[in-house]
Design an enzyme around this catalytic site. Sequence first.
Site, PDB file in Angstrom:
ATOM      1  CG  LEU A  69      -2.089  -0.860   1.240  1.00 41.66           C
ATOM      2  CD1 LEU A  69      -2.819  -0.775   2.534  1.00 41.66           C
ATOM      3  CD2 LEU A  69      -3.150  -0.312   0.064  1.00 41.66           C
ATOM      4  CG  ASP A  70       1.048   3.779  -3.289  1.00 43.82           C
ATOM      5  OD1 ASP A  70       2.132   3.044  -3.480  1.00 43.82           O
ATOM      6  OD2 ASP A  70       0.214   3.967  -4.261  1.00 43.82           O
ATOM      7  N   PRO A  71       2.113   5.053   0.904  1.00 43.96           N
ATOM      8  CG  PRO A  71       4.258   5.852   1.188  1.00 43.96           C
ATOM      9  CD  PRO A  71       3.378   5.345  -0.079  1.00 43.96           C
ATOM     10  CB  ALA A 124      -2.970   3.520   0.196  1.00 40.30           C
ATOM     11  NE  ARG A 144       0.428   5.608  -6.769  1.00 42.50           N
ATOM     12  CZ  ARG A 144       1.836   5.607  -6.980  1.00 42.50           C
ATOM     13  NH1 ARG A 144       2.495   6.503  -7.351  1.00 42.50           N
ATOM     14  NH2 ARG A 144       2.653   4.137  -6.890  1.00 42.50           N
TER      15      ARG A 144
END
Length: 319
Positions: free
Chosen positions: A36-38, A40, A206
Amino acid sequence: MPIYVVDKPLGLTSHDVVGRARRILNTKQVGHTGTLDPLATGVLVLCVGGSTKLVQFMERDSKDYLAFISLGAATPTLDAEGPVTETAFVPELDAQAIEAVLQGFTGPQQQIPPQYSALHVGGVRAYAVARAGGQIELPARSVTLHELKLLGIYGSLSAAPRTFCPAPDGRWNASPVGITIHLPPPLGDFPTLLVWARVGSGTYLRSLARDVGAALGVPAHLSGLIRTRAGRFELSQAAPLEQLGEAAGLPDLSAIDLPILEATPEMALHLRQGKRPTDARVGRFTVLLSGALVAVVDGDGQHLKVVRAWSEEAGESGT
């Protein structure tokens, strides 16, 4: 060994969460089943100890998200990390037209990953090149978006709901009571779509935000993302990271969706020794699965091994 379902906090990378989990659980053997991206939040499944061997069978699981797509502004990272590098006027939005655009992105797709991604190209991470001011030609990847549903259109991210509740069909909807989500600070007052998404592994939300904006004729970025499901695990099961030490771990068998074969003591011994076991019940798995995976449970019901069904006639086996 147990599996833990964590609600990843805003601002931490998945690697950060793994590092904290190692300290909290006092073990170096911790892995996760999908980055998971930061910016998210939501479901991050952690496999601990011997359960780390299951990551390879779980990282391809489908996943569900609540995605906030802000229109009229683009960023280099394609999300709310910013900065805004392009803006445009957003004409009045029509729900039916947006639904039609979303339907055009369902099914198998060729998707170009973000420049700011962890993909390796020529031995370097794409994000490292992007942060240094460069750009890499990232080839499109095959992904599958199983379902996209428009949940709402809002004048800005600030006007979008923050409380959601799961529906019986697995979707999540805005609700006066339920689970409160956390979103990054908005980059401005841009019209925002709220989309529920069910996607296959390797899909970048994204990139979807960028592509949905392009289909609508405006720049766009992903202004918020919450993972509500990963494989068998839902956000309602997730523990806050700071409470991981008190959380009850889940058994290995709760994580994988495979046929189960209970091993006899002799068969379990052969598997532990790396031998090809002989078991009269194996034949029916071979016919059913044609070489697919089977979860074999040891005699005590705890120790798990994943093997391929084999054929006595063909003399084939695998682990």
